[in-house]
Design a protein around this motif. Sequence first.
Motif, short mmCIF file in Angstrom:
data_model
loop_
_atom_site.label_atom_id
_atom_site.label_comp_id
_atom_site.label_asym_id
_atom_site.label_seq_id
_atom_site.Cartn_x
_atom_site.Cartn_y
_atom_site.Cartn_z
N ASP A 135 9.69 -38.79 6.82
CA ASP A 135 8.96 -37.58 7.42
C ASP A 135 9.20 -37.42 8.97
O ASP A 135 9.72 -38.14 9.40
CB ASP A 135 7.25 -38.10 7.22
CG ASP A 135 6.87 -38.18 5.87
OD1 ASP A 135 7.31 -37.54 5.09
OD2 ASP A 135 5.90 -38.94 5.86
N PRO A 136 9.07 -36.06 9.38
CA PRO A 136 9.24 -35.54 10.62
C PRO A 136 8.18 -36.35 11.43
O PRO A 136 7.12 -36.58 11.19
CB PRO A 136 9.18 -34.12 10.66
CG PRO A 136 8.14 -33.64 9.57
CD PRO A 136 8.43 -34.83 8.55
N ILE A 137 8.55 -36.42 12.92
CA ILE A 137 7.77 -37.20 13.67
C ILE A 137 6.62 -35.95 14.25
O ILE A 137 7.14 -35.00 14.71
CB ILE A 137 8.73 -37.68 14.92
CG1 ILE A 137 9.64 -38.61 14.50
CG2 ILE A 137 7.57 -38.02 16.18
CD1 ILE A 137 10.55 -38.73 15.37
N ARG A 138 5.60 -36.47 14.15
CA ARG A 138 4.32 -35.56 14.79
C ARG A 138 3.56 -36.12 16.03
O ARG A 138 3.08 -37.19 15.90
CB ARG A 138 3.31 -35.10 13.34
CG ARG A 138 1.98 -34.30 13.80
CD ARG A 138 1.19 -34.25 12.87
NE ARG A 138 1.88 -33.52 11.83
CZ ARG A 138 0.87 -33.37 10.78
NH1 ARG A 138 -0.46 -33.58 10.67
NH2 ARG A 138 1.21 -32.32 9.67
N PRO B 212 18.51 -33.01 15.12
CA PRO B 212 17.06 -33.79 15.10
C PRO B 212 17.33 -34.93 16.52
O PRO B 212 18.37 -35.25 16.71
CB PRO B 212 17.44 -34.61 13.75
CG PRO B 212 18.04 -33.88 12.87
CD PRO B 212 19.23 -33.26 13.84
N VAL B 213 15.94 -35.00 17.06
CA VAL B 213 15.96 -35.72 18.18
C VAL B 213 16.22 -37.15 18.03
O VAL B 213 16.38 -37.93 19.11
CB VAL B 213 14.63 -35.42 19.12
CG1 VAL B 213 14.29 -34.07 19.15
CG2 VAL B 213 13.33 -35.99 17.80
N ALA B 214 15.98 -37.54 16.66
CA ALA B 214 16.19 -39.15 16.40
C ALA B 214 16.99 -39.46 15.47
O ALA B 214 17.21 -38.65 14.41
CB ALA B 214 14.75 -39.67 16.22
N HIS B 215 17.61 -40.57 15.66
CA HIS B 215 18.46 -41.19 14.38
C HIS B 215 17.92 -42.80 14.30
O HIS B 215 18.15 -43.47 15.17
CB HIS B 215 19.86 -41.24 14.65
CG HIS B 215 20.46 -39.89 14.63
ND1 HIS B 215 20.43 -38.96 15.50
CD2 HIS B 215 21.27 -39.56 13.55
CE1 HIS B 215 20.98 -37.89 15.32
NE2 HIS B 215 21.55 -38.19 14.14
N PRO C 89 18.70 -39.38 10.21
CA PRO C 89 18.30 -38.31 11.17
C PRO C 89 16.94 -37.99 10.98
O PRO C 89 16.31 -37.66 9.83
CB PRO C 89 19.28 -36.84 11.07
CG PRO C 89 19.65 -37.25 9.67
CD PRO C 89 19.79 -38.76 9.56
N VAL C 90 16.06 -37.90 12.15
CA VAL C 90 14.43 -37.46 11.99
C VAL C 90 14.18 -36.61 13.07
O VAL C 90 14.73 -36.99 14.39
CB VAL C 90 13.63 -38.85 12.16
CG1 VAL C 90 12.12 -38.36 11.67
CG2 VAL C 90 14.02 -39.83 11.08
#
Length: 360
Positions: free
Chosen positions: A21-24, A51-54, A65-66
Amino acid sequence: MNKAFFALFIVGSLALFSAPDPIRLRSESLPFTPKEFYIAAVTDQRSDRGPVAHLALVLNQPPQPVDLEKGVANSFMQFINQGLKQNKSLRPIAMRIRQCRVSETASGNRVSGKFTFAVTFELLGKDDDGNATSTRLTDYQGSATYTRPLSDPSVIEPTIRQAVVSSLRSLNEYMKRESGNNEKLARSLKIIFTDDTRITDDDTVHYNPARKLTWDDFKAPPRQGSHYAAEVFTSFAYEGKSSVKDGVIVLNLSAKAYMLKQSSWGRADARNAYALNHEQRHFDIVKIIVERFKRKIQPENLTLEDYNSITQYQFLESFREMSRMQTQYDNETNHSLNQAAQERWNEKIDAELRTFGVIK
């Protein structure tokens, strides 16, 4: 039987590697209320806009990737609008995201993570033509490291969220500190003109209505080959210094019309009152140009961003205007030989000097 087993294997594999899931970002009421700005825009200016995160989420699998929900710019803007009191009558500020990255490595069930974050805040505005402008104000950057269990990535969201909050708090402190004395944040412009009317004994004669030219001011020898009776060297200049007080740029300008003795000359047989008056009128013309220049340099004719360059441009234009007027004066009076024209110019010059309050 073999077909059924194969189908179950595929279903199990798909469930195991489903996309995270994406980060909210969680809504949060920020503990301060800006008095000098509001966030008008957030833009993503990262060199890598993926994406900002791995994140390490699966044992023995590479990081996945997230991204932030709705993307980094929209996510930040939504968070700010929900948590920060936005007064749109204040200065509009843009947040430019230059770096926002979470990277992780896993060793068994332990995950080590690093977060890097950098933003620039810019003041938004418009130029005289209505085109959008932006002025860089301040930067913020931070980083964090952490460890977490492989099964619990909950540290990620507050790490990103607190970086955004810290950047906004830093901007708020900057604006409180700088709003009254930083030229970039000035709201208006004030012009203070002073005239250099000193009476001195050196080579320079500063224009002063109480100090007319005399033939003793003409120190240079007559120019060889010239058929004129006299020649006066006059010009004008200005100096400026600016400061900011209570959000107002105060521009102190000193203007001077001057004559140089060692560059001015008069033939011995032409040193009479009539010829001296003609040369004095050249000096008076310079003073008129200075007064016209002063009236061009007013707040309504300048901008907060370019007042220096506009002032310099108007100075050059006034210098050209002075040259044209001096030439016109000499042409029409035939270098003082046309007495009727000389008298008309005497009256014209005095009338404009009176208009400016130079003489009564």
